[in-house]
Design a protein around this motif. Structure first.
Motif, PDB file in Angstrom:
ATOM      1  N   VAL A   1       4.273  44.611   9.871  1.00  0.00           N
ATOM      2  CA  VAL A   1       4.801  43.311   9.466  1.00  0.00           C
ATOM      3  C   VAL A   1       5.315  42.553  10.687  1.00  0.00           C
ATOM      4  O   VAL A   1       5.082  41.342  10.835  1.00  0.00           O
ATOM      5  CB  VAL A   1       5.916  43.474   8.418  1.00  0.00           C
ATOM      6  N   PHE A   2       6.004  43.245  11.575  1.00  0.00           N
ATOM      7  CA  PHE A   2       6.605  42.600  12.737  1.00  0.00           C
ATOM      8  C   PHE A   2       5.554  41.985  13.659  1.00  0.00           C
ATOM      9  O   PHE A   2       5.740  40.888  14.193  1.00  0.00           O
ATOM     10  CB  PHE A   2       7.450  43.605  13.509  1.00  0.00           C
ATOM     11  N   ILE A   3       4.425  42.670  13.844  1.00  0.00           N
ATOM     12  CA  ILE A   3       3.445  42.194  14.825  1.00  0.00           C
ATOM     13  C   ILE A   3       2.289  41.418  14.200  1.00  0.00           C
ATOM     14  O   ILE A   3       1.578  40.696  14.913  1.00  0.00           O
ATOM     15  CB  ILE A   3       2.877  43.361  15.656  1.00  0.00           C
ATOM     16  N   LYS A   4       2.093  41.523  12.874  1.00  0.00           N
ATOM     17  CA  LYS A   4       0.891  40.941  12.282  1.00  0.00           C
ATOM     18  C   LYS A   4       1.132  39.936  11.158  1.00  0.00           C
ATOM     19  O   LYS A   4       0.254  39.107  10.888  1.00  0.00           O
ATOM     20  CB  LYS A   4      -0.007  42.061  11.720  1.00  0.00           C
ATOM     21  N   VAL A   5       2.253  39.999  10.473  1.00  0.00           N
ATOM     22  CA  VAL A   5       2.440  39.194   9.261  1.00  0.00           C
ATOM     23  C   VAL A   5       3.249  37.943   9.586  1.00  0.00           C
ATOM     24  O   VAL A   5       4.411  38.037   9.985  1.00  0.00           O
ATOM     25  CB  VAL A   5       3.139  40.012   8.154  1.00  0.00           C
ATOM     26  N   PRO A   6       2.682  36.752   9.408  1.00  0.00           N
ATOM     27  CA  PRO A   6       3.414  35.512   9.694  1.00  0.00           C
ATOM     28  C   PRO A   6       4.276  35.082   8.522  1.00  0.00           C
ATOM     29  O   PRO A   6       4.148  35.603   7.403  1.00  0.00           O
ATOM     30  CB  PRO A   6       2.296  34.499   9.942  1.00  0.00           C
ATOM     31  N   GLU A   7       5.150  34.114   8.766  1.00  0.00           N
ATOM     32  CA  GLU A   7       5.999  33.545   7.710  1.00  0.00           C
ATOM     33  C   GLU A   7       5.305  32.322   7.120  1.00  0.00           C
ATOM     34  O   GLU A   7       4.947  31.397   7.845  1.00  0.00           O
ATOM     35  CB  GLU A   7       7.364  33.140   8.283  1.00  0.00           C
ATOM     36  N   THR A   8       5.119  32.310   5.803  1.00  0.00           N
ATOM     37  CA  THR A   8       4.367  31.236   5.142  1.00  0.00           C
ATOM     38  C   THR A   8       5.210  30.404   4.187  1.00  0.00           C
ATOM     39  O   THR A   8       4.666  29.553   3.488  1.00  0.00           O
ATOM     40  CB  THR A   8       3.192  31.838   4.351  1.00  0.00           C
ATOM     41  N   LYS A   9       6.499  30.603   4.142  1.00  0.00           N
ATOM     42  CA  LYS A   9       7.321  29.904   3.159  1.00  0.00           C
ATOM     43  C   LYS A   9       7.262  28.391   3.369  1.00  0.00           C
ATOM     44  O   LYS A   9       7.224  27.891   4.494  1.00  0.00           O
ATOM     45  CB  LYS A   9       8.780  30.369   3.248  1.00  0.00           C
ATOM     46  N   GLY A  10       7.240  27.666   2.260  1.00  0.00           N
ATOM     47  CA  GLY A  10       7.348  26.218   2.290  1.00  0.00           C
ATOM     48  C   GLY A  10       6.175  25.467   2.867  1.00  0.00           C
ATOM     49  O   GLY A  10       6.244  24.251   3.040  1.00  0.00           O
ATOM     50  N   MET A  11       5.079  26.145   3.164  1.00  0.00           N
ATOM     51  CA  MET A  11       3.921  25.478   3.767  1.00  0.00           C
ATOM     52  C   MET A  11       2.814  25.327   2.733  1.00  0.00           C
ATOM     53  O   MET A  11       2.531  26.267   1.981  1.00  0.00           O
ATOM     54  CB  MET A  11       3.401  26.280   4.968  1.00  0.00           C
TER      55      MET A  11
END
Length: 739
Positions: free
Chosen positions: A707-717
């Motif tokens: 999660v730390f190196i591969k998963v981006p934050e997608t909230k609110g987009m």
């Protein structure tokens, strides 16, 4: 947003049926094996339980592709029918073979729901509350399990419990789900746009958003039909034409975008800033850092993170850009209006699209396409310094309906969609520039409506100066194909959306952004299943028995089989408040943040279970430690690792391949579920309970790193902006490797 909320709640009823089925068979199998004498034939008993898993796995192989072809709503209707028929077959089942058929049909319904409900909710929900609404399936699934355990527990107290009634009563909620899917749920507007059914999509969006003007989001849905493409990040200073003067340190030699405000005669100019946007600078810095650190952190994660660092926390559908100017991206003057463009209104090659000049045309949405002809303003302007921005609607017409601050071109999360036409001839007579689509987002924080001229090097402004600094994702429009580029059209021509959506699925799956998203989605599904939830569920009754719950219930006259059902009901009940908290935090803290903060709690809980099963200790201390660890594990699992993978999978794929991609992720989920379920008894015999929990703890550690190196934050987009960033981030990563 009540329309979108009610639709999401209705769709999530399908997951309630899934949870109901999972819990019911766990209780009914105790009585099934007695009637059919299966105590000596555990393989058949296991097959009865597993048949639903087998059905779900089989149907998932094709459900995504069929949903992309036929639509989301027909598949949800089919799932309700399968639930209904399967429950009636189980209610009747005179023998094991008919029971297996009923379980298979039921599994088909489960597989469709698990695959398509997250897609459906993501495609209908506003970006600001998409995480909350997509956590509903987790809540209703656990709620269904709780209700079912309570029902089966009540039936188990009868003198002769009827397992057929336990399984067959599912036909009542499945009938409710059928009526909801047929008479209440609309088709996904994104799927409708992909098929060129623009009028239907407009009506659905108006119902979901509770307002007449949805032109901005309609435009977004059209732009979402593209897969891949060359995207750049730019930065603009946007303000009145007489405020942004040439002595500012702005790249005046670049194309400029002319914007038109809601008030007559109010014009605005957007000019690119030298050096690029803060987002682009941070993303390049992140790529460089990733390279120096051995590419430990994906540049994609850095890119998304830089966007969220600069995003105003708007928390509403109101645009962060121009919050008090209505539709800023609107053209006045004599622009020809086009609307009611649907499949039945296709015209011949070279003809203009039909217009509707009826009395109610002001209340209708303009077609989310720009005329093949240039506007009168474009014709009057030289194609040198200023490009022009075309859009759908006069902002003054929507300002009264939506109130001050509404923007017809807002697409959620503070983003706006716009276009620019900057074609011009160089000294040799060759044309350069062209038609571009841009997603704009204000950089900074709320309250910067009256911008500070400090952001413009060397600039001086009066106290009444108003402008914003906006990041822009610039790309070729989805409907502006390469074939049109070769036709030398006058102005920004476009093809029909249904033509754009006819591309090769295999080619789209080979896009670097899609492949990057598949790595994230499939990786999360694998790690979720191997993180220990099945093992902890298996171990929970034993833990609670050691804690004295079983003795307490036996003293109340409750049999051991009924006690196990009640314990399971209490376990699922504990999850519900934690899921409610997750629903609140999913859009506030974000998916990535929740995963990074909850997975360490899972690791700690599993390590305590390992220690308590290795170290000799007092039975009471052992029971207390085990009970607390299990409760914490359940609560934090359903807050993060439970709902987040499905939410992310429903957000990160382009519209054209969303169904098939999430089907790939769901198929991974079911295969891993089967592997974990049937390997657990073998592992318990070979390495023991402490060894199993130790393995799960290791997987959770790997999950946190992933999660730390591969998963981006997608909230609110908006979904289309997310996929655009995936495409851009994948190309940045490829470029970093080559460098």
């Amino acid at each position: 947003m009540s329309g979108a909320v009610l639709v999401a709640v209705a769709a999530a009823v399908g997951n309630l049926l899934q949870g109901w089925d999972n819990a019911t068979i766990a209780g009914a199998v105790l009585y099934i094996k007695k009637e059919f004498n299966l105590e000596s034939n555990p393989s058949v008993e296991g097959l009865i339980v597993a048949m639903s898993l087998i059905g779900a796995t089989l149907i998932t192989t094709c459900s995504g592709g069929v949903a992309d072809l036929l639509g989301r709503r027909p598949m949800l209707i089919l799932s309700s029918i399968l639930y209904f028929v399967g429950s009636l077959v189980m209610l009747w089942s005179p023998n094991v073979y008919v029971l297996l058929l009923g379980r298979l049909l039921d599994g088909f319904g489960v597989g469709i729901v698990v695959t398509l409900v997250p897609i459906y909710i993501s495609e209908t929900a506003p970006p600001e509350i998409r995480g909350l609404l997509n956590t509903l399936p987790q809540f209703t699934g656990s709620g269904g399990m709780f209700l079912s355990y309570c029902m089966v527990f009540g039936m188990s107290l009868m003198p002769s419990p009827n397992w057929r009634l336990m399984l067959g009563v599912l036909f009542i909620p499945s009938l409710i789900f059928f009526f909801l899917t047929v008479f209440f749920l609309p088709e996904s507007p994104r799927w409708l746009v992909s098929k060129g059914r623009m009028l239907e999509a407009k009506r659905v969006l108006q119902r979901l958003r509770g307002r007449e003007d949805v032109s901005g989001e309609m435009a977004l849905l059209v732009e979402g039909l593209g897969v891949g493409g060359e995207t750049t990040i730019e930065e603009y200073i946007i303000g009145p034409a007489d405020e942004v003067t040439d002595d500012h340190d702005i790249a005046v030699d670049k194309d400029q975008i002319k914007l038109y405000g809601a008030e007559e005669g109010l014009s605005w100019v957007a000019r690119p800033v030298k050096g690029g946007s803060t987002v682009s600078v941070l993303s390049r810095h992140g790529s460089t850092m990733s390279k120096r650190q051995g590419s430990l952190i994906d540049p994609l994660v850095t890119l998304f993170g830089s966007v969220h660092e600069k995003m105003p926390e708007t928390g509403s559908m109101r645009s962060a850009l121009f919050p008090h100017f209505g539709s800023m991206f609107s053209v006045g003057g004599n622009q020809q209006r086009h609307e009611d463009w649907d499949e039945e209104n296709l015209v011949g090659e070279g003809e203009d699209y039909p217009s509707d000049h009826g009395d109610d045309s002001d209340d209708e949405l303009h077609s989310p396409l720009i005329s093949r002809q240039t506007t009168s303003m474009e014709k009057d302007m030289p194609h040198t310094a200023h490009g022009t921005l075309s859009t759908f609607r006069h902002g003054s017409q929507v300002q009264g309906a939506q109130g001050d601050g509404a923007s017809s071109m807002g697409i959620g999360g503070g983003w706006q969609v716009a276009w620019k036409w900057t074609e011009r001839e160089d000294e040799s007579g060759e044309k350069e520039g062209g038609f571009k689509r841009i997603y704009l987002h204000q950089e900074g924080f709320p309250g910067s409506r009256r911008g500070s001229i400090v952001s413009l090097p060397g600039g001086d402004a009066t106290g009444d100066s108003e402008f914003v600094q906006a990041s822009a994702l610039v790309s070729q429009p989805a409907l502006y194909t390469k074939d049109l580029l070769r036709e030398h059209t006058i102005g920004p021509a476009m093809v029909h959306p249904s033509e754009t959506a006819k591309g090769s699925i295999w080619h789209d799956l080979q896009d670097p952004g899609v492949k990057r998203a598949l790595v994230v989605g499939v990786g999360l599904q694998i790690l979720q299943q191997f993180s220990g939830i099945n093992g902890v569920l298996y171990y929970t009754p034993q833990i609670l028995e050691q804690a004295g719950v079983g003795i307490l219930l036996s003293n109340l006259g409750i049999s051991s089989s009924s006690a196990s059902l009640l314990i399971s009901a209490l376990t699922t009940f504990v999850m519900l408040p934690a899921i409610a908290v997750a629903m609140r935090l999913m859009d506030l803290s974000g998916r990535r943040t929740l995963l990074l903060t909850t997975i360490p709690i899972l690791i700690a809980s599993l390590l305590v279970l390992v220690i308590s099963n290795i170290v000799q200790m007092n039975s009471i201390v052992h029971a207390v430690l085990s009970t607390v660890s299990v409760v914490l594990y359940f609560c934090f699992f359903v807050m993060g690792f439970g709902p987040a993978p499905n939410i992310l999978c429903s957000e990160i794929f382009p519209t054209r391949v969303r169904g098939i991609c999430i089907a790939i992720c769901a198929l991974t989920f079911w295969i891993c579920d089967i592997i974990v379920t049937y390997s657990l008894p073998v592992l318990l015999k070979s390495v023991g309970l402490a060894g199993v929990f130790g393995m799960y703890a290791v997987v959770c550690c790997i999950s946190w790193v992933f999660v730390f190196i591969k998963v981006p934050e997608t909230k609110g987009m908006p979904l289309e902006v997310i996929t655009e960033f995936f495409s851009l981030g994948a190309r940045q990563a490829e470029a970093a490797k080559h460098d």
